[in-house]
Scaffold this motif. Structure first.
Motif, PDB file in Angstrom:
ATOM      1  N   TYR A   1     -79.542   4.909  43.844  1.00  0.00           N
ATOM      2  CA  TYR A   1     -80.944   4.553  43.592  1.00  0.00           C
ATOM      3  C   TYR A   1     -81.257   3.162  44.144  1.00  0.00           C
ATOM      4  O   TYR A   1     -82.352   2.933  44.683  1.00  0.00           O
ATOM      5  CB  TYR A   1     -81.237   4.654  42.097  1.00  0.00           C
ATOM      6  CG  TYR A   1     -81.102   6.068  41.588  1.00  0.00           C
ATOM      7  CD1 TYR A   1     -81.978   7.058  42.002  1.00  0.00           C
ATOM      8  CD2 TYR A   1     -80.074   6.431  40.708  1.00  0.00           C
ATOM      9  CE1 TYR A   1     -81.842   8.374  41.560  1.00  0.00           C
ATOM     10  CE2 TYR A   1     -79.925   7.733  40.263  1.00  0.00           C
ATOM     11  CZ  TYR A   1     -80.809   8.699  40.692  1.00  0.00           C
ATOM     12  OH  TYR A   1     -80.664   9.994  40.258  1.00  0.00           O
ATOM     13  N   ALA A   2     -80.299   2.237  44.057  1.00  0.00           N
ATOM     14  CA  ALA A   2     -80.497   0.928  44.676  1.00  0.00           C
ATOM     15  C   ALA A   2     -80.629   1.074  46.191  1.00  0.00           C
ATOM     16  O   ALA A   2     -81.417   0.354  46.829  1.00  0.00           O
ATOM     17  CB  ALA A   2     -79.330   0.000  44.335  1.00  0.00           C
ATOM     18  N   SER A   3     -79.891   2.010  46.772  1.00  0.00           N
ATOM     19  CA  SER A   3     -79.981   2.240  48.212  1.00  0.00           C
ATOM     20  C   SER A   3     -81.320   2.849  48.600  1.00  0.00           C
ATOM     21  O   SER A   3     -81.853   2.553  49.680  1.00  0.00           O
ATOM     22  CB  SER A   3     -78.825   3.142  48.661  1.00  0.00           C
ATOM     23  OG  SER A   3     -77.577   2.533  48.396  1.00  0.00           O
ATOM     24  N   LEU A   4     -81.878   3.691  47.750  1.00  0.00           N
ATOM     25  CA  LEU A   4     -83.229   4.205  47.991  1.00  0.00           C
ATOM     26  C   LEU A   4     -84.248   3.069  47.988  1.00  0.00           C
ATOM     27  O   LEU A   4     -85.172   3.042  48.802  1.00  0.00           O
ATOM     28  CB  LEU A   4     -83.599   5.244  46.926  1.00  0.00           C
ATOM     29  CG  LEU A   4     -83.119   6.667  47.147  1.00  0.00           C
ATOM     30  CD1 LEU A   4     -83.404   7.509  45.902  1.00  0.00           C
ATOM     31  CD2 LEU A   4     -83.797   7.295  48.362  1.00  0.00           C
TER      32      LEU A   4
ATOM     33  N   LEU B   1     -76.680   9.678  49.829  1.00  0.00           N
ATOM     34  CA  LEU B   1     -76.893   9.616  48.387  1.00  0.00           C
ATOM     35  C   LEU B   1     -75.830  10.472  47.711  1.00  0.00           C
ATOM     36  O   LEU B   1     -75.801  11.692  47.884  1.00  0.00           O
ATOM     37  CB  LEU B   1     -78.289  10.146  48.028  1.00  0.00           C
ATOM     38  CG  LEU B   1     -79.484   9.334  48.515  1.00  0.00           C
ATOM     39  CD1 LEU B   1     -80.783  10.044  48.137  1.00  0.00           C
ATOM     40  CD2 LEU B   1     -79.465   7.924  47.945  1.00  0.00           C
ATOM     41  N   ALA B   2     -74.955   9.851  46.963  1.00  0.00           N
ATOM     42  CA  ALA B   2     -73.869  10.548  46.274  1.00  0.00           C
ATOM     43  C   ALA B   2     -74.111  10.475  44.771  1.00  0.00           C
ATOM     44  O   ALA B   2     -74.141   9.381  44.202  1.00  0.00           O
ATOM     45  CB  ALA B   2     -72.517   9.929  46.629  1.00  0.00           C
ATOM     46  N   GLY B   3     -74.307  11.611  44.134  1.00  0.00           N
ATOM     47  CA  GLY B   3     -74.564  11.608  42.694  1.00  0.00           C
ATOM     48  C   GLY B   3     -75.821  10.850  42.344  1.00  0.00           C
ATOM     49  O   GLY B   3     -75.883  10.195  41.305  1.00  0.00           O
ATOM     50  N   ALA B   4     -76.834  10.931  43.198  1.00  0.00           N
ATOM     51  CA  ALA B   4     -78.084  10.194  42.975  1.00  0.00           C
ATOM     52  C   ALA B   4     -79.274  10.997  43.459  1.00  0.00           C
ATOM     53  O   ALA B   4     -80.198  10.452  44.064  1.00  0.00           O
ATOM     54  CB  ALA B   4     -78.035   8.844  43.689  1.00  0.00           C
ATOM     55  N   SER B   5     -79.252  12.303  43.184  1.00  0.00           N
ATOM     56  CA  SER B   5     -80.366  13.159  43.588  1.00  0.00           C
ATOM     57  C   SER B   5     -80.938  13.899  42.381  1.00  0.00           C
ATOM     58  O   SER B   5     -81.235  15.084  42.434  1.00  0.00           O
ATOM     59  CB  SER B   5     -79.944  14.139  44.680  1.00  0.00           C
ATOM     60  OG  SER B   5     -78.759  14.818  44.313  1.00  0.00           O
ATOM     61  N   ALA B   6     -81.081  13.161  41.298  1.00  0.00           N
ATOM     62  CA  ALA B   6     -81.787  13.652  40.113  1.00  0.00           C
ATOM     63  C   ALA B   6     -82.940  12.696  39.838  1.00  0.00           C
ATOM     64  O   ALA B   6     -82.810  11.486  40.031  1.00  0.00           O
ATOM     65  CB  ALA B   6     -80.869  13.706  38.907  1.00  0.00           C
ATOM     66  N   SER B   7     -84.058  13.239  39.417  1.00  0.00           N
ATOM     67  CA  SER B   7     -85.174  12.380  39.041  1.00  0.00           C
ATOM     68  C   SER B   7     -84.790  11.535  37.830  1.00  0.00           C
ATOM     69  O   SER B   7     -84.135  12.019  36.904  1.00  0.00           O
ATOM     70  CB  SER B   7     -86.397  13.233  38.707  1.00  0.00           C
ATOM     71  OG  SER B   7     -87.431  12.431  38.169  1.00  0.00           O
ATOM     72  N   THR B   8     -85.181  10.273  37.854  1.00  0.00           N
ATOM     73  CA  THR B   8     -84.931   9.421  36.688  1.00  0.00           C
ATOM     74  C   THR B   8     -86.180   9.331  35.811  1.00  0.00           C
ATOM     75  O   THR B   8     -86.246   8.470  34.929  1.00  0.00           O
ATOM     76  CB  THR B   8     -84.500   8.007  37.116  1.00  0.00           C
ATOM     77  OG1 THR B   8     -85.598   7.336  37.751  1.00  0.00           O
ATOM     78  CG2 THR B   8     -83.313   8.067  38.062  1.00  0.00           C
TER      79      THR B   8
ATOM     80  N   GLY C   1     -87.154   6.068  34.991  1.00  0.00           N
ATOM     81  CA  GLY C   1     -88.600   6.136  35.098  1.00  0.00           C
ATOM     82  C   GLY C   1     -89.147   5.752  36.457  1.00  0.00           C
ATOM     83  O   GLY C   1     -90.357   5.814  36.693  1.00  0.00           O
ATOM     84  N   ARG C   2     -88.265   5.377  37.395  1.00  0.00           N
ATOM     85  CA  ARG C   2     -88.719   4.822  38.670  1.00  0.00           C
ATOM     86  C   ARG C   2     -88.573   5.771  39.850  1.00  0.00           C
ATOM     87  O   ARG C   2     -89.366   5.732  40.798  1.00  0.00           O
ATOM     88  CB  ARG C   2     -87.954   3.527  38.947  1.00  0.00           C
ATOM     89  CG  ARG C   2     -88.474   2.716  40.122  1.00  0.00           C
ATOM     90  CD  ARG C   2     -87.607   1.487  40.345  1.00  0.00           C
ATOM     91  NE  ARG C   2     -88.153   0.576  41.326  1.00  0.00           N
ATOM     92  CZ  ARG C   2     -88.727  -0.590  41.028  1.00  0.00           C
ATOM     93  NH1 ARG C   2     -88.848  -0.957  39.766  1.00  0.00           N
ATOM     94  NH2 ARG C   2     -89.185  -1.371  41.990  1.00  0.00           N
ATOM     95  N   PHE C   3     -87.539   6.617  39.850  1.00  0.00           N
ATOM     96  CA  PHE C   3     -87.208   7.389  41.043  1.00  0.00           C
ATOM     97  C   PHE C   3     -87.360   8.892  40.822  1.00  0.00           C
ATOM     98  O   PHE C   3     -86.986   9.426  39.776  1.00  0.00           O
ATOM     99  CB  PHE C   3     -85.769   7.099  41.478  1.00  0.00           C
ATOM    100  CG  PHE C   3     -85.546   5.692  41.944  1.00  0.00           C
ATOM    101  CD1 PHE C   3     -85.856   5.308  43.229  1.00  0.00           C
ATOM    102  CD2 PHE C   3     -85.035   4.740  41.068  1.00  0.00           C
ATOM    103  CE1 PHE C   3     -85.664   4.010  43.655  1.00  0.00           C
ATOM    104  CE2 PHE C   3     -84.829   3.437  41.488  1.00  0.00           C
ATOM    105  CZ  PHE C   3     -85.153   3.067  42.788  1.00  0.00           C
ATOM    106  N   ASP C   4     -87.882   9.543  41.836  1.00  0.00           N
ATOM    107  CA  ASP C   4     -87.859  10.996  41.926  1.00  0.00           C
ATOM    108  C   ASP C   4     -87.826  11.351  43.407  1.00  0.00           C
ATOM    109  O   ASP C   4     -87.639  10.466  44.260  1.00  0.00           O
ATOM    110  CB  ASP C   4     -89.036  11.645  41.200  1.00  0.00           C
ATOM    111  CG  ASP C   4     -90.394  11.187  41.728  1.00  0.00           C
ATOM    112  OD1 ASP C   4     -90.459  10.652  42.857  1.00  0.00           O
ATOM    113  OD2 ASP C   4     -91.396  11.366  41.012  1.00  0.00           O
TER     114      ASP C   4
END
Length: 243
Positions: free
Chosen positions: A82-85, A100-107, A169-172
């Motif tokens: 998410y920091a990389s996004l 993105l490794a283990g970071a493809s879920a909406s927060t 709450g920030r990423f999707d």
């Protein structure tokens, strides 16, 4: 691809961990690619630094510059994903590719509720007890050469509440529209939580694809280091030449 053309690769660790998470990948890839792993704010050697996504993106940018190869491939796991996004949004000119490794879920939404609860609980548990439990679990699940660098670097439990508070709450999947470079969504097959939105994330980007590591869980680069490293290597070799 010649050695002079090889893309630089920056690795960004996950929650509570450190640059040590990537010791196996760094050792396996450094003969072909310039590589570096960062400690995010509040983690590893930056343990005393306050967490913020803004600082995280600056750290990633500095790592890209340190490789002196122009735009880099950034590999982010979990929190680091998410920091990389966020880095891709703020510094698109520094990015040649994104994994993105283990970071493809909406927060966002109900998914985030259990993680907010954990973030509130963690500060109530003594850090030494959490560290002992993490050491025991990593040593039980993985080979020493895979996890000893992580164990030696320690854990950033004190940073977890602030980091999750900013990310939740920030990423999707909408964050993918800010990524101008090719994307590999690299997940463990059994990481059902953090790959929950992988199809949405992939559809939101014209040059994204999904690759799964069989039988691997959230820490896929620990579960199958060779398969994870090979996926990074193949993606790096296939990236278009820097403009």
């Amino acid at each position: 691809m010649t050695a002079a053309d090889a893309v630089g690769i920056v690795f960004v660790h996950g929650t509570r961990l450190s640059a040590g998470q990537w010791s196996v990948q760094l050792a396996a890839l450094r003969d072909e690619f310039p590589v570096v792993a960062v400690d995010l704010p509040g983690h590893g050697k930056r343990s005393a630094q306050p967490w913020s996504l803004s600082s995280a993106t600056e750290i990633i940018a500095s790592a890209v510059d340190s490789l002196d190869r122009g735009p880099a491939l950034v590999v982010g796991h979990s929190l680091g994903g998410y920091a990389s996004l966020e880095f891709a949004r703020r510094r698109p000119e520094r990015l040649r590719g994104l994994i993105l490794a283990g970071a493809s879920a909406s927060t966002r939404g109900l998914w985030a509720a259990p993680y907010r609860w954990v973030a509130k609980l963690v500060p109530r548990i003594p850090a030494d007890r959490l560290a002992q439990w993490n050491d025991w679990l990593l040593r039980r699940l993985y080979l020493p050469e895979v996890v000893e660098a992580t164990i030696h670097s320690g854990y950033a439990f004190h940073t977890l509440p602030a980091a999750w508070d900013e990310v939740l709450g920030r990423f999707d999947a909408g964050a993918m529209r800010f990524v101008e470079a090719p994307v590999l969504i690299l997940n463990g097959e059994k990481d059902t939580v953090f790959r929950a939105g992988e199809a949405d994330f992939a559809r939101a980007h014209p040059y994204a694809r999904i690759e799964l590591i069989p039988r691997a869980r959230h820490l896929a680069n620990f579960d199958d280091p060779d398969a994870f490293t090979d996926a990074v290597r193949r993606f790096a070799r296939q990236l278009p030449a820097a403009s």
